[in-house]
Design a protein around this motif. Structure first.
Motif, PDB file in Angstrom:
ATOM      1  N   GLU B 231       0.834  -1.188   0.000  1.00 17.19           N
ATOM      2  CA  GLU B 231       0.000   0.000   0.000  1.00 17.19           C
ATOM      3  C   GLU B 231       0.873   1.242   0.000  1.00 17.19           C
ATOM      4  O   GLU B 231       1.762   1.391   0.830  1.00 17.19           O
ATOM      5  CB  GLU B 231      -0.884   0.005   1.242  1.00 17.19           C
ATOM      6  CG  GLU B 231      -2.067  -0.931   1.099  1.00 17.19           C
ATOM      7  CD  GLU B 231      -3.016  -0.783   2.248  1.00 17.19           C
ATOM      8  OE1 GLU B 231      -2.895   0.212   2.996  1.00 17.19           O
ATOM      9  OE2 GLU B 231      -3.874  -1.660   2.407  1.00 17.19           O
ATOM     10  N   ALA B 232       0.613   2.088  -0.957  1.00 19.35           N
ATOM     11  CA  ALA B 232       1.364   3.347  -1.012  1.00 19.35           C
ATOM     12  C   ALA B 232       0.735   4.337  -0.032  1.00 19.35           C
ATOM     13  O   ALA B 232      -0.461   4.286   0.241  1.00 19.35           O
ATOM     14  CB  ALA B 232       1.321   3.909  -2.424  1.00 19.35           C
ATOM     15  N   ALA B 233       1.576   5.152   0.455  1.00 18.66           N
ATOM     16  CA  ALA B 233       1.060   6.156   1.392  1.00 18.66           C
ATOM     17  C   ALA B 233       0.188   7.151   0.649  1.00 18.66           C
ATOM     18  O   ALA B 233       0.423   7.449  -0.516  1.00 18.66           O
ATOM     19  CB  ALA B 233       2.222   6.893   2.051  1.00 18.66           C
ATOM     20  N   ALA B 236      -0.174  13.637   0.682  1.00 15.46           N
ATOM     21  CA  ALA B 236      -0.683  14.657   1.611  1.00 15.46           C
ATOM     22  C   ALA B 236      -1.503  15.681   0.857  1.00 15.46           C
ATOM     23  O   ALA B 236      -1.132  16.108  -0.234  1.00 15.46           O
ATOM     24  CB  ALA B 236       0.492  15.334   2.311  1.00 15.46           C
ATOM     25  N   ALA B 254       1.454  11.203   6.666  1.00 17.92           N
ATOM     26  CA  ALA B 254       2.774  10.754   6.213  1.00 17.92           C
ATOM     27  C   ALA B 254       3.333   9.705   7.155  1.00 17.92           C
ATOM     28  O   ALA B 254       3.877   8.685   6.732  1.00 17.92           O
ATOM     29  CB  ALA B 254       3.720  11.945   6.139  1.00 17.92           C
ATOM     30  N   GLY B 257       1.742   6.236   6.872  1.00 23.25           N
ATOM     31  CA  GLY B 257       2.188   5.402   5.739  1.00 23.25           C
ATOM     32  C   GLY B 257       3.208   4.378   6.150  1.00 23.25           C
ATOM     33  O   GLY B 257       3.235   3.278   5.628  1.00 23.25           O
ATOM     34  N   GLY B 258       4.068   4.715   7.072  1.00 20.20           N
ATOM     35  CA  GLY B 258       5.108   3.768   7.465  1.00 20.20           C
ATOM     36  C   GLY B 258       4.821   3.087   8.778  1.00 20.20           C
ATOM     37  O   GLY B 258       5.621   2.303   9.245  1.00 20.20           O
TER      38      GLY B 258
END
Lengths: 441, 375
Positions: B231-233, B236, B254, B257-258
Motif C-alpha cells: 500500500e502506497a502512502a 498529503a 505521512a 504510511g510507514g
C-alpha cells in the motif's frame, strides 16, 4: 512567513510519506519461477544384516532398490565409493553432515534378518538436508523367495515419499515373447517383473498369440490366439494357468480385447461380413452388446479408469484417428487432429492422458495427449514404435520398438511421459505387445 | 505538299493512332455469364433429397480392407518344433503372500556422544556383489534442464554450482598459498530434449498445441495466487484553508504510511532490483523439480526463511506460509523441494549486501513451477 513555513513542513511530510512507501513493507519477497530438472542424488548403503544368513540379501536388496530408483531417471545414486559414513546399525544415529558432504539429498537405511525361509526387511528414508526422516519407517515380512518383491516395495515407498506419487516397481508385465527369424517367428505369452526379472512363459509357441492385457486386479490375462486358425479371445488365469475361450468361432474374428475397470466386462473388436465394430461382453454370462455400427473399421478400444468412456481408433473420417465415446456406445467425438495416422490409444491409469501410436512421414512415434486431444506431445521417433502401455502410476510408458531390415527384431522400451529416460527393457528374446499390470498388493 | 500526300499522311496518322491507342477503348461488349438451368421432376427432387438425408446407408457397402491384425495366420507347417515340446503351459508359481507391513517406532534420539565411525577408506566395494541385478543397459543420457543452457565443462573439471577458476600455487613462492580446484556448472539445456524433438526447434512440431474443438465454456478466471500489493502512502493533501490543521494532517498521514509495518521493521535502503535478481538466480540453481509429481508441479508454495548475517539460512526457520493449486500432499512435496533449494544453495551464504541486512533478514520466497511444467 507562517505560510512559507507551513508549505515547507507539508513538503517535508510528503517526502517522508513517499520514502516510507518506497521502503519495504514486511519481509523481502521474491518469486522463483525457474529451476532445474535433474536427477535427485540419493544414497542407499548396503542394508545391515542382522542374522548371518541375511548378509547376501542385505546387499542384493540395496542394489535392487538402487536399480529401481535410478532406473526412473528421477534419481541418481551417490556411489558407495563416495560414502564417508558407514551405516553399522539400523537404529544408529545418522551422521547427516557426512551425507550432505557428498550431496546425497535422500538416504535410505535398512536392515535384513533371515529366520528359516522367512525374510524381514526394515527400512527408513531420510531427508538429509532437512535432517529429518522421510515419513515413518516400515517393515516387510515375507519369504526369501520373494526378496526382489520386498526390495521393490521399499523402492516404491521411497519413490512415493519423495515424488508424492505412487510407485510402480512392484508390478509385472505380460508380453509376447518372439524368437526365430522374421518369416518364421514363434510367439508365446510371457510374464515378467517390470524390470525384466523372473520371466515365466504362459503358453507354448504352437500358435500365434497377440495383444495380452492384464485384468484390473492382475490375476487374469486376456489375449488373442490363432489356435483354431481364426483369431479368438482367450482369458487365462495367471496363477492357475487355466484358459477359457471367450468368443465363439462362428465365422467371426474377435481381437483387441481389453478389460473394463470392474473386471467383469470386456470390450473388443469383431469382424463380421467384412466390417469391424466394437462390442462388449459380460465374461460370466457371455452376453454381448454392440457398441458401434459404422461401415468403417473401429478397433483398439480402451476404457477410462472410471469406466465411463472408451477411446478407440477409427477410419470413419477417411484416415485413422482417435475417438472417445460413452462406455455403453453412442456418439463418438474425434480427439486427434494432427498430421498423420493415430492408433492404439490407451487411457492413463490417472485418467488425465491418452497414450497413442502415431505414424507420420514414414516414422512412428509414441505420444501422449490430454483426453480432449489437447497438448499432444510426441515422446519417441523411430522406424517402428507401437503399442504403448502405462505404468500403474501413469508416469512411464512401455512400448514395442522394431528395428529395420530382415534381421530386425522387436524389443521393449520404456520412456517417461516427459520424453526423458528412453531405454530398452531387458528380455531374454525378442518381445512385443507389452501390457503393464497394476501395482501388486 | 500535294493534296494526296496530305491525305496519305492524315490517313497513316489516324491508322497509327488507332494501332497504339485503339486497344485502350475496347469496343466489344464483355461476355455475359450464361447459366444453364435444367428442370427436374418432383419425383427426382424427392429422390435426391432422400439421398442427402441418409448418405451413409447403402445396401451394399464397399468391401473394407481388413485390419492387419486380423489377417488369418499362415497355416503352421506340420514340422516338428525344434524347441522342446511343451504340451501344457508351464505352471506359474502362485504369487507369494503379500509381505506384512508394519510401521516402525520412531528412531531414538541422537545420543550425546556420537558413535565413532570408521574412515571412508573402509567403505566396501559393492559393484562385484550384484549377481541378480540386470546389467545397466545404455539409456539415453538424462539431460539436465536449467534456466539457461550451460555448455559442457572441460573434462576433469569438478562440477559445482559455483564457478571458480583454478588457482595453483606459484612456483617458488615463499608463503603458503591456497590451492583451488577449477569448478564449473554441469552441462544443461534450457528445455527437455526427447528423441522426437532432438536437434530441432520445439515450436516446429506439427502437432497442434490444443484441440481444435471449441471449448464447452471459457476457462474460469483464476484469482492471482498471491497479490503482492504494497500500500502506497496517501499523498498529503495541500488544499487546506487552515494551515495549522493542514500541517497536522499531513504529518499524521505521512507517518501513518510507514506505521503499518510491525517490528522488527526493515530500515535503510531496500534491495535493488539487481540484488533481488541475483538472489533469485542463486536459489533457482538449486530448485530441482525433476523428481516432483505432476500434481506437485501444479502447486505454488510460499516459503518463509530467516537468514543470519552471513547470508546462511536458519534451517529451523524455514516454513511453508501458504500453497495454491494442488492437494496438501502435493504442497508438502513442493515445499520439501523448495526447502532443499534454500538449504543447499544457502549453505555457503547467499550473496547479499551486508549493510542491508535488516532488509533481507526475513524473506518470503514464492516457488511457482508453472514455467517448469512446459519445459
Amino acid at each position: 512567513m507562517r505560510k512559507i513555513l507551513a508549505a515547507l513542513l507539508i513538503g517535508a511530510a510528503a517526502a517522508a510519506g513517499a520514502g516510507a512507501a518506497m521502503a519495504q513493507d514486511g519481509p523481502l519477497r521474491i518469486e522463483i519461477d525457474q529451476g532445474v530438472i535433474e536427477p535427485l542424488p540419493y544414497a542407499v548403503p548396503d542394508f545391515v544384516p542382522e542374522t548371518p544368513a541375511a548378509s547376501e540379501y542385505a546387499t542384493q536388496i540395496a542394489r535392487v532398490i538402487a536399480a529401481d530408483l535410478s532406473g526412473t531417471g528421477l534419481f541418481r545414486e551417490v556411489p558407495a565409493s563416495a560414502h564417508i559414513s558407514k551405516v553399522t546399525g539400523f537404529d544408529s544415529p545418522v551422521k547427516y553432515a557426512d551425507w550432505k558432504a557428498v550431496n546425497a539429498q535422500a538416504l535410505i537405511t535398512g536392515a535384513v534378518s533371515v529366520n528359516g525361509n522367512q525374510l524381514t526387511v526394515r527400512f527408513r528414508g531420510h531427508d538429509v538436508f532437512a535432517e529429518k526422516e522421510l515419513g515413518t519407517g516400515l517393515q516387510f515380512n515375507g519369504t526369501t523367495d520373494g526378496w526382489r518383491r520386498m526390495a521393490h516395495k521399499v523402492a516404491d515407498a521411497v519413490y512415493s515419499r519423495i515424488t508424492g506419487e505412487s510407485g510402480y516397481f512392484d508390478s509385472r508385465v505380460v508380453y509376447v515373447s518372439e524368437s526365430g527369424p522374421k518369416n518364421d517367428r514363434r510367439k508365446r505369452l510371457a510374464v515378467m517383473d517390470y524390470d525384466g526379472a523372473n520371466v515365466q512363459y504362459l503358453t507354448n509357441s504352437a500358435s500365434i498369440v497377440l495383444a495380452p492385457r492384464f485384468s484390473p486386479t492382475g490375476d487374469r490375462v486376456l489375449y488373442t490366439s490363432y489356435e483354431s486358425g481364426f483369431p479368438q479371445i482367450h482369458v487365462l488365469d495367471v496363477g492357475q494357468v487355466q484358459r477359457k475361450v471367450l468368443s465363439s468361432g462362428d465365422g467371426t474374428m474377435s481381437f483387441a480385447p481389453r478389460f473394463a475397470p470392474d473386471g467383469r466386462t470386456i470390450v473388443y473388436s469383431q469382424t463380421q461380413g467384412g466390417n469391424t465394430d466394437l462390442f462388449s461382453m459380460d465374461i460370466s454370462t457371455g452376453a454381448k452388446s454392440r457398441l458401434t455400427s459404422a461401415p468403417s473399421i473401429e478397433t483398439a478400444p480402451s476404457f477410462s479408469p472410471d469406466g465411463s468412456q472408451i477411446v478407440f481408433e477409427s477410419d470413419r473420417s477417411g484416415s485413422q484417428q482417435l475417438y472417445v465415446m460413452p462406455a455403453g456406445g453412442g456418439e463418438a467425438r474425434r480427439i486427434s487432429f494432427g498430421e498423420g495416422r493415430y492408433g492404439t490409444p490407451v487411457w492413463s491409469p490417472r485418467g488425465d492422458m491418452i497414450a497413442f501410436t502415431k505414424q507420420n512421414k514414414g516414422r512412428f512415434h509414441i505420444g501422449v495427449m490430454r483426453t480432449d486431444g489437447g497438448e499432444e506431445r510426441l515422446l519417441t521417433a523411430s522406424f517402428l514404435d507401437e503399442g504403448p502401455t502405462w505404468a500403474p502410476n501413469g508416469r512411464v510408458i512401455m512400448f514395442t520398438r522394431e528395428s529395420q531390415g530382415s534381421a530386425g527384431r522387436a524389443l521393449l522400451y520404456s520412456v517417461d511421459i516427459t520424453g526423458r529416460n528412453l531405454k530398452p527393457v531387458k528380455t531374454p528374446d525378442g518381445a512385443s505387445d507389452p501390457a503393464w499390470s497394476p501395482l501388486q498388493n | 505538299m500535294q493534296t494526296g500526300t496530305k491525305i496519305s499522311l492524315a490517313g497513316h496518322g489516324l491508322l497509327m493512332t488507332w494501332v497504339v491507342f485503339g486497344a485502350w477503348f475496347p469496343s466489344e461488349p464483355l461476355p455475359s455469364n450464361v447459366q444453364q438451368v435444367a428442370l427436374i421432376s418432383s419425383e427426382q427432387f424427392e429422390k435426391l433429397s432422400q439421398q442427402r438425408q441418409a448418405p451413409q446407408v447403402s445396401p451394399e457397402p464397399a468391401p473394407l480392407n481388413e485390419p492387419a491384425a486380423v489377417q488369418p495366420a499362415p497355416e503352421p507347417a506340420p514340422q516338428p518344433d525344434p524347441e522342446p515340446e511343451i504340451t501344457q503351459p508351464e505352471p506359474v508359481a502362485p504369487v507369494e503372500p503379500d509381505p506384512q507391513v508394519t510401521e516402525l517406532p520412531e528412531q531414538p534420539p541422537e545420543p550425546e556422544v556420537p558413535v565413532e565411525l570408521p574412515s571412508a577408506a573402509e567403505a566396501p566395494e559393492v559393484s562385484s556383489l550384484v549377481p541378480q541385478v540386470r546389467p545397466e543397459t545404455a539409456p539415453r543420457p538424462v539431460d539436465r534442464v536449467a534456466p539457461e543452457p550451460v555448455a559442457p565443462p572441460e573434462p576433469d573439471t569438478k562440477i559445482d554450482d559455483i564457478v571458480q577458476p583454478e588457482v595453483a600455487p606459484e612456483e617458488g613462492a615463499e608463503t603458503e598459498q591456497d590451492v583451488q580446484e577449477a569448478t564449473a556448472r554441469e552441462a544443461a539445456s534450457d528445455r527437455i530434449v526427447t528423441e522426437e524433438n532432438e536437434g530441432e526447434d520445439v515450436a516446429a512440431s506439427a502437432a497442434p498445441a490444443v484441440s481444435k474443438r471449441p471449448k464447452t465454456r471459457p476457462a474460469r478466471p483464476q484469482p492471482d495466487p498471491e497479490p503482492q500489493v504494497t500500500e502506497a502512502a496517501q499523498p498529503a493533501e495541500t488544499e487546506q484553508t487552515d494551515t495549522a490543521d493542514a500541517v497536522a494532517d499531513a504529518l499524521a498521514e505521512a507517518l501513518a504510511g510507514g506505521a503499518d509495518v510491525e517490528a522488527p521493521e526493515p530500515s535503510g535502503p531496500p534491495l535493488t532490483l539487481g540484488e533481488k535478481d541475483a538472489l533469485r538466480v542463486e536459489v533457482s540453481r538449486c530448485w530441482n523439480v525433476g523428481s516432483l509429481s505432476t500434481d506437485a508441479l501444479k502447486t505454488t508454495v510460499v516459503v518463509g526463511v530467516s537468514l543470519s548475517q552471513d547470508g546462511k539460512p536458519d534451517t529451523g526457520s524455514i516454513r511453508m506460509l501458504s500453497s495454491t493449486g494442488g492437494s496438501s500432499a502435493a504442497a508438502k512435496q513442493a515445499y520439501e523441494a523448495a526447502r532443499r533449494a534454500i538449504i543447499r544453495c544457502g549453505s555457503a551464504g547467499f550473496q547479499l549486501p551486508p549493510e542491508k541486512y535488516s532488509q533481507w533478514r526475513d524473506i518470503e520466497m514464492t516457488f511457482n513451477p508453472e514455467r517448469m511444467r512446459i519445459k
